[in-house]
Design a protein around this motif. Structure first.
Motif, short mmCIF file in Angstrom:
data_model
loop_
_atom_site.label_atom_id
_atom_site.label_comp_id
_atom_site.label_asym_id
_atom_site.label_seq_id
_atom_site.Cartn_x
_atom_site.Cartn_y
_atom_site.Cartn_z
N GLU A 97 0.84 -1.09 -0.13
CA GLU A 97 -0.47 0.02 0.42
C GLU A 97 1.06 1.41 0.05
OE1 GLU A 97 -3.64 -1.52 3.11
OE2 GLU A 97 -2.39 0.14 3.75
N ARG A 152 -8.60 -5.35 3.07
CA ARG A 152 -8.19 -4.19 1.69
C ARG A 152 -7.24 -5.31 0.85
NH1 ARG A 152 -6.53 -0.97 6.40
NH2 ARG A 152 -4.68 -0.93 5.23
N LEU A 166 -4.66 -4.23 -7.14
CA LEU A 166 -3.83 -2.53 -6.83
C LEU A 166 -4.73 -2.15 -8.48
CD1 LEU A 166 -0.51 -3.56 -6.49
CD2 LEU A 166 -2.18 -2.26 -4.76
#
Length: 341
Positions: free
Chosen positions: A17, A83, A88
């Protein structure tokens, strides 16, 4: 759940992330601290609260360890896993699934943040068939570039990792991201480069040189028979902690024609702050007949998943899978690099 595994997995998701480095390192450091202790001792210290008094164990890492030794998946990790189920990138899914490996990654031997073994383990977990370890070359002192002596030591570690794998479905490739010097030569001896599986060559200095100078510099490197991949060819930065940087100026038609003639792959660098080459140059390289290499340029285990970004950009610009060397099986790849073995 094993507490060390929980801490390292949290670090992986945070790296993916692009979380701040200090936040990631808190979990990596805690994993290193308790990894040196007997698991029963870790559990006892966690349950009595004594673990909190150890330097390097903070409130959040203590909570993760405590929940892990009690037998559950830590809440913080559970949230990160949820998450992480989201891709991505929005596109390039089919091309991403065709990728077998990655030819550009860094460890803590140069400017990466994790040991070689952790990088290799993460690549295996992500289903890679191969990963090239390409730490920097000597002239890039700011990135702790490897001398010939240090690179020789690293080759032994790579060999040990592959031997320990026992002939499994993964291979760590010995490689380098070698600096293209101002005169167009490569920043490592030919004998040393000849010992490697993969050579990625990149410009890291004097990026604002004039078009003629930069073109000559890049053409000089491409003419070297030991180069396999031209790394992040414009050197641009679009975002991130290092700020922004415009792309360097060079005669892209001549550079890509030389790459196509010499069989040098143009890297599609997957780092979100680079997105290099720009779309128009990807299309120009495609028209020139170039091969491509979709690479993560990962400096931490979680960043190995950045290949999703590169696959999305390659697909959106019409790059076919057969022109991407990182879709090739290992034997074909090593035959192309001239290191078939």
């Amino acid at each position: 759940m094993d507490a060390v595994d929980a801490l390292n997995e949290i670090a992986f998701w945070l790296e993916r992330e692009l979380a701040p480095t200090f936040k990631v390192q808190a979990f990596r450091k805690a994993a290193g601290i308790i990894g040196g202790l007997d698991p029963a001792e870790v559990a006892a210290r966690a349950r009595t609260g004594r673990l909190k008094s150890m330097k390097g164990i903070g409130d959040r890492t203590f909570e993760v360890i405590r929940q892990a030794v009690d037998g559950g998946v830590p809440d913080y990790l559970e949230g990160l896993r949820e998450r992480g189920q989201q891709p991505l990138a929005a596109g390039g899914t089919e091309l991403h699934s065709a990728l077998r490996g990655d030819l550009h990654s860094h460890s803590d031997w140069s400017d990466g943040g994790s040991p070689i073994e952790l990088m290799a383990d993460a690549a295996r977990t992500l289903g890679r068939e191969y990963l090239a370890l390409t730490d920097h070359s000597p002239s890039l002192k700011i990135a702790n570039g490897l001398s010939a002596e240090r690179l020789t030591e690293q080759l032994d570690i790579v060999a040990d990792i592959n031997n320990d794998d026992g002939g499994g479905n993964f291979r760590l490739l010995a490689g380098i991201e070698v600096d293209i010097l101002e005169d167009g030569t490569l920043d490592q001896s030919p004998d040393m480069l000849d010992r490697l599986d993969v050579v990625v060559a990149s410009v890291h200095s004097k990026l604002r040189s004039d078009r003629r100078t930069m073109t000559a510099r890049m053409l000089g490197a491409i003419s070297d028979p030991q180069i396999n991949v031209l790394g992040h060819c414009t050197g641009r930065l679009l975002q991130g902690a290092r700020g922004t940087r415009p792309q360097s100026e060079f005669d892209a038609e001549r550079v890509f024609a030389a790459c196509a003639e010499r069989g040098v792959a143009v890297e599609i660098n997957s780092r979100p702050e680079r997105q290099d080459p720009p779309d128009e140059l990807i299309r120009l390289a495609l028209d020139a007949g170039c091969l491509f290499s979709i690479d993560s340029d990962a400096h931490a285990p979680g960043q190995l998943d950045f290949l999703q970004y590169g696959a999305e950009r390659a697909a959106s610009n019409g790059v076919p899978a057969e022109r991407i060397v990182t879709t090739w099986p290992l034997d074909r790849l090593l035959e192309w690099t001239g290191r078939g073995k």
